[in-house]
Design an enzyme around this catalytic site. Sequence first.
Site, PDB file in Angstrom:
ATOM      1  CG  ASP A  34      44.352  35.780  51.536  1.00  0.00           C
ATOM      2  OD1 ASP A  34      45.254  36.146  50.873  1.00  0.00           O
ATOM      3  OD2 ASP A  34      43.034  35.622  51.486  1.00  0.00           O
ATOM      4  CD  GLU A 149      57.233  43.835  45.169  1.00  0.00           C
ATOM      5  OE1 GLU A 149      57.442  43.855  46.560  1.00  0.00           O
ATOM      6  OE2 GLU A 149      58.226  43.405  44.421  1.00  0.00           O
ATOM      7  CG  PHE A 247      58.437  47.203  28.608  1.00  0.00           C
ATOM      8  CD1 PHE A 247      57.255  46.992  28.971  1.00  0.00           C
ATOM      9  CD2 PHE A 247      59.536  46.360  29.128  1.00  0.00           C
ATOM     10  CE1 PHE A 247      56.860  46.035  29.939  1.00  0.00           C
ATOM     11  CE2 PHE A 247      58.890  45.683  30.566  1.00  0.00           C
ATOM     12  CZ  PHE A 247      57.706  45.607  30.906  1.00  0.00           C
ATOM     13  N   GLY A 251      53.022  43.758  19.670  1.00  0.00           N
ATOM     14  CA  GLY A 251      52.494  42.542  19.783  1.00  0.00           C
ATOM     15  C   GLY A 251      50.710  42.860  19.791  1.00  0.00           C
ATOM     16  CB  CYS A 258      50.220  45.533  37.395  1.00  0.00           C
ATOM     17  SG  CYS A 258      50.383  44.683  38.583  1.00  0.00           S
ATOM     18  CE  LYS A 261      45.783  46.457  40.084  1.00  0.00           C
ATOM     19  NZ  LYS A 261      46.690  47.546  40.810  1.00  0.00           N
TER      20      LYS A 261
HETATM   21  N1  LIG Z   1      50.457  41.007  40.693  1.00  0.00           N
HETATM   22  C1  LIG Z   1      51.691  41.593  40.181  1.00  0.00           C
HETATM   23  O1  LIG Z   1      52.555  41.530  39.444  1.00  0.00           O
HETATM   24  C2  LIG Z   1      51.843  42.751  41.240  1.00  0.00           C
HETATM   25  C3  LIG Z   1      53.187  43.672  40.971  1.00  0.00           C
HETATM   26  C4  LIG Z   1      53.352  44.737  42.000  1.00  0.00           C
HETATM   27  C5  LIG Z   1      52.085  45.301  42.586  1.00  0.00           C
HETATM   28  N2  LIG Z   1      50.915  44.368  42.738  1.00  0.00           N
HETATM   29  C6  LIG Z   1      50.087  45.165  43.405  1.00  0.00           C
HETATM   30  O2  LIG Z   1      49.975  44.512  44.645  1.00  0.00           O
HETATM   31  C7  LIG Z   1      48.576  44.247  45.093  1.00  0.00           C
HETATM   32  C8  LIG Z   1      48.286  42.810  45.430  1.00  0.00           C
HETATM   33  O3  LIG Z   1      48.088  42.115  43.935  1.00  0.00           O
HETATM   34  P1  LIG Z   1      48.076  40.558  43.549  1.00  0.00           P
HETATM   35  O4  LIG Z   1      48.498  40.426  42.431  1.00  0.00           O
HETATM   36  O5  LIG Z   1      49.139  39.884  44.729  1.00  0.00           O
HETATM   37  O6  LIG Z   1      46.965  40.342  44.140  1.00  0.00           O
HETATM   38  P2  LIG Z   1      45.914  38.784  44.361  1.00  0.00           P
HETATM   39  O7  LIG Z   1      44.501  39.219  44.117  1.00  0.00           O
HETATM   40  O8  LIG Z   1      46.670  37.802  43.799  1.00  0.00           O
HETATM   41  O9  LIG Z   1      46.050  38.646  46.020  1.00  0.00           O
HETATM   42  C9  LIG Z   1      45.420  39.685  46.999  1.00  0.00           C
HETATM   43  C10 LIG Z   1      45.179  38.530  48.227  1.00  0.00           C
HETATM   44  O10 LIG Z   1      44.456  39.443  49.065  1.00  0.00           O
HETATM   45  C11 LIG Z   1      43.600  38.879  49.709  1.00  0.00           C
HETATM   46  N3  LIG Z   1      42.614  39.709  50.452  1.00  0.00           N
HETATM   47  C12 LIG Z   1      41.878  40.580  50.186  1.00  0.00           C
HETATM   48  N4  LIG Z   1      41.321  41.121  51.309  1.00  0.00           N
HETATM   49  C13 LIG Z   1      41.874  41.116  52.158  1.00  0.00           C
HETATM   50  C14 LIG Z   1      41.678  41.210  53.418  1.00  0.00           C
HETATM   51  N5  LIG Z   1      40.853  42.183  53.937  1.00  0.00           N
HETATM   52  N6  LIG Z   1      42.502  40.619  54.483  1.00  0.00           N
HETATM   53  C15 LIG Z   1      43.450  39.748  54.092  1.00  0.00           C
HETATM   54  N7  LIG Z   1      43.808  39.152  52.772  1.00  0.00           N
HETATM   55  C16 LIG Z   1      42.701  39.923  51.778  1.00  0.00           C
HETATM   56  C17 LIG Z   1      42.790  37.942  48.717  1.00  0.00           C
HETATM   57  O11 LIG Z   1      42.114  36.888  49.293  1.00  0.00           O
HETATM   58  C18 LIG Z   1      43.954  37.384  47.679  1.00  0.00           C
HETATM   59  O12 LIG Z   1      44.508  36.216  48.277  1.00  0.00           O
HETATM   60  C19 LIG Z   1      47.763  45.068  44.322  1.00  0.00           C
HETATM   61  O13 LIG Z   1      47.563  46.267  44.712  1.00  0.00           O
HETATM   62  C20 LIG Z   1      48.582  45.082  42.818  1.00  0.00           C
HETATM   63  O14 LIG Z   1      48.514  46.133  42.015  1.00  0.00           O
HETATM   64  C21 LIG Z   1      50.924  43.446  41.961  1.00  0.00           C
END
Ligand SMILES: NC(=O)c1ccc[n+]([C@@H]2O[C@H](COP(=O)([O-])OP(=O)(O)OC[C@H]3O[C@@H](n4cnc5c(N)ncnc54)[C@H](O)[C@@H]3O)[C@@H](O)[C@H]2O)c1
Length: 428
Positions: A34, A149, A247, A251, A258, A261
Amino acid sequence: MAQREPIGVVGTGYVGLVTAAGFAELGHEVWCVDIDVGKIERLRGGEVPIWEPGLEELVVRNRDRLRFSTDVGDALEHARLLFVAVGTPPTYSGDADLSAVRAVVGAMPASDRHALVMKSTVPVGTGASIKRVLAQEGKGGFRYVSCPEFLKEGSAVADFLHPDRVVVGDDGDWAGDAVVGLYAPLGAELVRTDIASAEMVKLAANAFLATKISFINEIANVCEETGADVLEVARGMGLDDRIGPKFLQAGIGFGGSCFPKDVSALKQLAGNSGYHFQLLNAVIEVNELQKRRVIGKLHKHLGTLVGKRVALLGLAFKPNTDDMREASSLVLSARLQADGATVVAYDPVAAGEAGRLMPGVELASGVLEAVAGADAVVLVTEWSEFGELDWQAICAVMSGTTVIDGRNALDPAAVRAAGLTYEGIGRG
Ligand SMILES: NC(=O)c1ccc[n+]([C@@H]2O[C@H](COP(=O)([O-])OP(=O)(O)OC[C@H]3O[C@@H](n4cnc5c(N)ncnc54)[C@H](O)[C@@H]3O)[C@@H](O)[C@H]2O)c1
């Protein structure tokens, strides 16, 4: 357990850290990277920076297999598969911001033994464009796999270990085979397809779920006009196999990192490709209006909101997470304050983050503290503890009598029996 191949995970947020801990649980050594130095230090110190049920136990149990670094070179040295789980937040235009993804791709060296496995949610065509960029930079040996994911915050660990399906989009080479092999122990249904289709599965699935929510919210709004009860309607609809009960909970709208966006990104993607996705415009608009319907209900019961004290119960975008991204509570608290109300709020885990995001909102350390002196109480996030509240005790400390159940999660009879006025969403 048989020795499994090491893997890399770039981005240690909700998706990255769960994926890393999940693969470690399956026996892999996982190199987690990270750019957030503080986060990596906390993880190295054994701290889990996000609140996700079961995650801390998983990380602790697999501590020996989890390595944390700020240098992607460490992951490249030890692993051939690099899962990319960096954020793809919305830009002002509603398109996905791919700058973090591009930064990761830009940091890749020329190699014919590595592959990027995209977990981040990206627009259709991203894989093709990344492959083009890699080829132009003389890094065409780098393989690419789309592996979207589907985990849900609040049950992310269970979702990783027991997925409904695993989608792998690839070019039919070693990298796709390797990703399929990694997930094989989970025994989930596999959808192996091309990269563009895999990218679209993720966007279409989220857009469909969001559509279902906006649909039942509109039914709820019509129920309010016609005297029907949306809970009865949803039950009757959901028993139809073709519809299903999930779903269909009316509410105050969907939020989170997610749905908003991804719906907007799909709408933009369609528009940029020359197709006007009418349905998604309505899904987004209905959701925005739904968040504000509580304000109308409060006006109905309290008249002007100037000088009124409103208690919000629950702030996270849904229960069992500390995630406040796009939470309905943010819109609601801002609107209430703009209308002259004083807002006091309580959330079992998201209060720290809320303090930063909700200027002017008083944060309480418990339900009774939050509702003391309140003219109205609004249930915003249906944490299970709110289903067992002592409404007599709440009534005794409130100034007013209004209870708005923004998630239809309370027992109307219990609220009314305490002498309070109950109003849900779409309940006649
Ligand atoms: N949160 C969910 O429920 C979920 C579910 C399915 C898919 N997603 C997708 O997964 C992706 C990640 O979501 P999230 O919620 O885990 O995001 P998040 O913001 O919790 O985590 C992203 C991480 O990436 C790190 N990061 C950013 N730029 C970086 C780089 N250049 N190198 C290394 N690390 C870097 C950030 O510091 C952060 O820790 C998104 O595209 C999201 O749409 C999220």
